[in-house]
Design a protein around this motif. Structure first.
Motif, PDB file in Angstrom:
ATOM      1  N   UNK A  54     -16.413   5.778 -11.833  1.00  0.00           N
ATOM      2  CA  UNK A  54     -17.002   5.246 -10.588  1.00  0.00           C
ATOM      3  C   UNK A  54     -18.464   5.699 -10.458  1.00  0.00           C
ATOM      4  N   UNK A  55     -18.700   6.981 -10.776  1.00  0.00           N
ATOM      5  CA  UNK A  55     -20.074   7.496 -10.727  1.00  0.00           C
ATOM      6  C   UNK A  55     -20.963   6.728 -11.694  1.00  0.00           C
ATOM      7  N   UNK A  96      -3.704   3.460 -11.703  1.00  0.00           N
ATOM      8  CA  UNK A  96      -2.583   4.252 -11.187  1.00  0.00           C
ATOM      9  C   UNK A  96      -2.263   5.412 -12.129  1.00  0.00           C
ATOM     10  N   UNK A 134      -2.259  -1.750  -4.288  1.00  0.00           N
ATOM     11  CA  UNK A 134      -3.349  -0.765  -4.245  1.00  0.00           C
ATOM     12  C   UNK A 134      -2.876   0.508  -4.943  1.00  0.00           C
ATOM     13  N   UNK A 135      -3.566   0.927  -5.986  1.00  0.00           N
ATOM     14  CA  UNK A 135      -3.131   2.152  -6.670  1.00  0.00           C
ATOM     15  C   UNK A 135      -3.181   3.346  -5.717  1.00  0.00           C
ATOM     16  N   UNK A 136      -2.197   4.171  -5.820  1.00  0.00           N
ATOM     17  CA  UNK A 136      -2.165   5.364  -4.959  1.00  0.00           C
ATOM     18  C   UNK A 136      -2.907   6.489  -5.668  1.00  0.00           C
ATOM     19  N   UNK A 137      -4.061   6.824  -5.165  1.00  0.00           N
ATOM     20  CA  UNK A 137      -4.875   7.886  -5.755  1.00  0.00           C
ATOM     21  C   UNK A 137      -5.528   8.676  -4.613  1.00  0.00           C
ATOM     22  N   UNK A 138      -6.025   9.856  -4.904  1.00  0.00           N
ATOM     23  CA  UNK A 138      -6.755  10.601  -3.846  1.00  0.00           C
ATOM     24  C   UNK A 138      -8.148   9.987  -3.659  1.00  0.00           C
ATOM     25  N   UNK A 139      -8.175   8.801  -3.074  1.00  0.00           N
ATOM     26  CA  UNK A 139      -9.398   8.002  -3.063  1.00  0.00           C
ATOM     27  C   UNK A 139     -10.566   8.680  -2.368  1.00  0.00           C
ATOM     28  N   UNK A 140     -10.266   9.299  -1.229  1.00  0.00           N
ATOM     29  CA  UNK A 140     -11.356   9.898  -0.456  1.00  0.00           C
ATOM     30  C   UNK A 140     -12.095  10.957  -1.292  1.00  0.00           C
ATOM     31  N   UNK A 156     -10.767   2.109   0.345  1.00  0.00           N
ATOM     32  CA  UNK A 156     -11.448   2.745  -0.799  1.00  0.00           C
ATOM     33  C   UNK A 156     -11.273   1.920  -2.076  1.00  0.00           C
ATOM     34  N   UNK A 204       0.850  -1.177   0.000  1.00  0.00           N
ATOM     35  CA  UNK A 204       0.000   0.000   0.000  1.00  0.00           C
ATOM     36  C   UNK A 204       0.886   1.227   0.000  1.00  0.00           C
ATOM     37  N   UNK A 250     -12.090  11.257  -4.555  1.00  0.00           N
ATOM     38  CA  UNK A 250     -12.760  10.622  -5.699  1.00  0.00           C
ATOM     39  C   UNK A 250     -14.091  10.007  -5.266  1.00  0.00           C
ATOM     40  N   UNK A 251     -14.071   9.288  -4.139  1.00  0.00           N
ATOM     41  CA  UNK A 251     -15.291   8.605  -3.699  1.00  0.00           C
ATOM     42  C   UNK A 251     -16.387   9.603  -3.354  1.00  0.00           C
ATOM     43  N   UNK A 252     -16.032  10.625  -2.586  1.00  0.00           N
ATOM     44  CA  UNK A 252     -17.088  11.549  -2.159  1.00  0.00           C
ATOM     45  C   UNK A 252     -17.609  12.388  -3.334  1.00  0.00           C
ATOM     46  N   UNK A 268     -17.770  11.239  -6.353  1.00  0.00           N
ATOM     47  CA  UNK A 268     -18.623  10.278  -7.086  1.00  0.00           C
ATOM     48  C   UNK A 268     -19.976  10.130  -6.416  1.00  0.00           C
TER      49      UNK A 268
END
Lengths: 377, 472
Positions: free
Chosen positions: B450-451, B439, A29-35, B191, A9, A37-39, A41
């Protein structure tokens, strides 16, 4: 034995597409600004869903319209024990009886177990074999369905009823939570359904398929009413009527060998069906239960098809006599005639209320008369 | 419990909530174990007993094997484990099949044997967890691994809910060590796990059930001799349906485990980009193909006992692999065809001298298409309910049918679009991974995708069906 797996990770390794390592698991696990992106989305999802809801409400869909699923039927079937009153039948019995009016007039709220496109003979048999049930069964008869098939398009609900898993039962309860609020939660709005009913050109030599559109709205206890679009929108009503005309064409019985009209159903077949029904009715009566029949109205081309193909005296009268039962047919009561059937087969909401209001006193009077006659004997 | 159900959403939220409370690791594992039993019991509570039998027998057998010096005793205890697991599998899955064939055999020699109907319900996922627990006893017997130190860890290995009913079939050495020390998903793992769950649900609910299942059901349910376009559409649609259904399950399983901080192995690697059948089996249901390789093909002698034995071993492995999927001769033929393909490929490699143009793209693409074509022939046997149906379908595909049309453009167009998209995507992803692509992708694009996936799941309103592989 290795001590752990390599869940990496934050440090993304070079692409590894190796086949399989039975010792460890590489799960990068790809390193992305996941939080973020999710919110983002989820926010976009809420906005899109709101637009979707607005779109379908614009098409006449409403909240509090529950999916007429096998789970919903099963939920009602589970209540059918003891001296409950149960309605069996096909779609006419389903749409034409108003449970609220029935309850208002009789003090009893019946359980609606009718299934569209399905002969009640199959549900009657199932109920007859359940010793826990000792109540009253009102069987709606659409001769076209009742006498030509044992099951029908919804017969799989009986398997579902016996095999429903705890997970499915809980899932049904969860799925009912948003249904009062969200109109788009409807079988007809699903992409799968939309694809099926989309108007693509027909391939050479193929006939259109019989596939009735949404006809009804349903409450959480299966009190169904014909949908407002059928009542209010001429094109949609026409589409529903066209489906019946198509069904008459597709499912017409084959002509006689000499090319004449199809031969009538042989007496032996009718008697066989009636004795099967009678045997099941007797099982219910033996436990103290009561059974009666109802024939809801029809009009338009159904008059030709049903009255010509299934004459009243050969089918309805014979059914009552053969099962030693009482029954109420709309044909005998002027107040049950002339009601509005927008697509010829099912009563509109107000007409369903009027029909139920006329039916209930007559039906109960008939049943009481039979009870008294038996007592007198 | 189905992943594609609101019950699972609620269940998983509770599990994640409990898992992240400050309980000792042992308590968390115990919670996971209870959750896993509940997950399984949500189908049929009595069948949890089978899980317990499998757990207790393999736990004790492995200890006895490990503590025995004598080979005969070790064999005896291994036999106990194998007999229990295969006995359960045989009774529930193959009992009816054996009885049916025995009856047919008796009839063929003139004996009218009429056994009572075999009305045994198949416990969900029985083939998966019996193979997983057998791997444990076999590993200990073959001295590849020591027995687990904790019954709790071993029980969790047998029942870990994300992969309990349809895999991936995890090896003891891959999973048991992960239970030894406290695990908690990092935020990125959590996530990404949710992302994988979304992707898996999309594969199952939208691609498999919404776009492909109607064509498959119409074709295979018709019982008719069909026009080639209909037959091919149905078979190709099934190739997509079975992939998205099963790959979807595996992806959700991997994602759910990752949300808890556990790593599960990949089960699929874009299989329809395979060039040849050994490549296909390195990309399709990887956890089963490697299980068969390690616990059947290699113990049979693999390719170490001469060419003839190699081909025999290959055939036995694939035939049994076919039978693993279902108690029917059509599955045996499916496995047999794959065995035949693998043997043919091996022969070609052996006897056809390597050419320089073999490594060129035109040849590779042609071979990938040939592979996909031949795989589709096997899917006919996999999906058909009988030989008669399979043969009728094959005849229809090659223009020997009566040519009846059963598919409307409503089914053909969505299926064609999804299948074309699937094959192109597999080819483009052939030498990379989802993780590598994500990545490099811009964050806004990931958000849009994703949306889209979530929105499609919402409007599809759930699924009509269980995962196909549950029946195995």
């Amino acid at each position: 034995m290795p001590s752990s797996t390599s869940n990496s990770d934050g440090a993304y390794p070079a692409v590894k597409t190796s086949f399989f390592d039975p010792e460890t698991v590489d799960r990068p696990v790809p390193v992305r600004p996941w939080r973020v992106i999710l919110f983002a989305s989820l926010a976009a999802l809420i906005a899109l869903t709101a637009l979707w809801e607005v779109y379908w409400r614009g098409k006449g869909f409403v909240g509090n319209d529950f999916k007429n699923s096998s789970s919903l039927w099963t939920q009602e079937r589970r209540k059918a024990v003891g001296d409950e009153t149960v309605l069996l039948g096909s779609s006419r019995m389903y749409y034409d009886i108003d449970l609220d009016i029935w309850e208002e007039l009789s003090g009893i709220r019946p359980l609606q177990l009718s299934l569209e496109g399905t002969s009640p003979r199959i549900t009657l048999k199932e109920l007859a074999e359940d010793d826990r049930f000792t109540g009253t069964v009102i069987i709606g008869v659409t001769k076209l369905v009742f006498f030509t098939q044992f099951g029908g398009v919804r017969e799989d609900v009986l398997d579902y009823y016996t095999d429903e898993t705890p997970s499915q039962r809980i899932g049904h309860r969860f799925s009912q939570l948003p249904e009062p609020f969200l109109a788009f939660l409807d079988e007809q709005t699903r992409p799968k359904r939309q694809l099926t009913i989309a108007k693509f050109p027909l391939r050479d030599g193929m006939k259109p398929r019989f596939d009735p559109r949404k006809l009804e709205v349903v409450t959480a206890d299966r009190n169904a009413k014909v949908w407002t679009r059928i009542m209010d929108e001429e094109p949609y009503r026409k589409e529903a009527q066209d489906q019946w005309l198509l069904a008459f064409e597709l499912f017409a019985p084959p002509p006689a060998a000499d090319g004449g009209p199809p031969p009538p159903m042989p007496d032996a077949v009718i008697d066989g069906i009636i004795s099967e029904v009678s045997a099941n009715i007797e099982k219910i009566r033996a436990r103290g239960g009561r059974v009666a029949f109802v024939q809801p109205p029809y009009t338009g081309p159904f008059i030709d098809v049903e009255d010509f193909g299934f004459p009243q005296e050969r089918f309805w009268d014979r059914l009552l006599t053969g099962t030693n039962s009482v029954g109420v047919t709309f044909k005998d009561y002027p107040e049950m005639q002339g009601l509005y059937l927008p697509e010829w087969s099912h009563l509109g909401p107000q007409a369903a209320r009027d029909f139920t209001r006329s039916l209930v006193p007559v039906l109960y009077a008939e049943m009481h008369a039979r009870d008294n006659a038996i007592e007198a004997e | 419990m189905l992943f594609n159900s609101l019950t699972f959403v609620a269940f998983f939220a509770i599990v994640i909530g409990l898992y992240n409370l400050p309980f000792p690791w042992r308590v968390k594992k115990f919670n996971l174990l209870i959750a896993s039993y509940l997950f399984y019991a949500a189908w049929s509570p009595p069948f949890v007993i089978l899980l317990w039998i499998s757990t207790v027998v393999d736990w004790k057998a492995a200890q006895w094997i490990h503590n025995s010096d004598s080979t005969s005793k070790r064999r005896l205890f291994l036999s106990l484990s194998l007999a229990t697991n295969l006995g359960i599998l045989g009774y529930f899955k193959y009992g009816g099949f054996l009885l049916e064939n025995f009856t047919a055999l008796m009839a063929s020699i003139g004996i009218d044997y009429q056994p009572a109907a075999w009305n045994i319900i198949l416990p969900v996922g029985i083939s998966f967890y019996t193979f997983q627990t057998m791997a444990y006893s076999l590993d200990v017997y073959l001295k590849r691994a020591a027995p687990a130190k904790s019954l709790l860890d071993f029980s969790l290995f047998v029942t870990f809910f994300p992969q309990l009913v349809a895999g991936p079939i995890v090896r003891p050495s891959q999973l048991i060590p992960q239970f030894a020390e406290p695990k908690r998903a990092t935020s990125s793992q959590f996530y990404w796990g949710l992302g994988l769950i979304t992707l898996g649900l999309f594969e199952k609910i939208v691609l498999a059930d919404t776009f492909l299942a109607p064509a498959v059901d119409a074709v295979f349910g018709s019982g008719k001799s069909l026009a080639p376009l209909d037959a091919w559409t149905g078979v190709l649609a099934f190739s997509g349906q079975i992939f998205f259904d099963f790959s979807g399950y595996s992806t959700i399983a991997i994602g759910a485990a990752l949300c808890l901080g556990f790593a599960l192995p990949n089960n699929f690697r874009f299989p329809y980009a395979a060039i040849g059948f050994s490549d296909f089996w390195r990309r399709w249901h990887i956890s089963l193909s490697t299980w068969l390789r390690d616990y059947l093909y290699i113990p049979l002698g693999g390719n170490k006992k001469g060419p003839v034995r190699t081909y025999i071993n290959l055939s036995i492995t694939m035939l049994l692999g076919g039978l693993w999927h279902g108690a029917s001769w059509t599955f045996v033929v499916w496995g047999g065809l794959h065995g035949l393909y693998l043997a043919g490929e091996r022969l070609l490699r052996e006897f056809v001298p390597k050419q320089k143009w073999f490594s060129g793209w035109p040849f590779k693409i042609a071979m990938a298409l040939v592979t996909y074509f031949l795989v589709n022939i096997t899917w006919v046997f996999f999906r058909a309910q009988s030989f008669e149906e399979a043969m009728r379908m094959l005849a229809s595909m090659f223009g020997f049918g009566a040519g009846e049309k059963v598919l409307y453009l409503n089914e053909i167009l969505p299926a064609a679009l999804v299948i074309a998209g699937m094959v192109v995507t597999h080819w483009m992803m052939r030498s990379t991974t989802k993780e590598a692509v994500i990545e490099k992708a811009p964050a806004w694009l990931i958000g849009v995708v994703w949306t889209f996936l979530l929105f499609m799941l919402v409007i599809a309103q759930g699924s009509d069906s269980a995962f196909i592989y549950f029946q195995f």
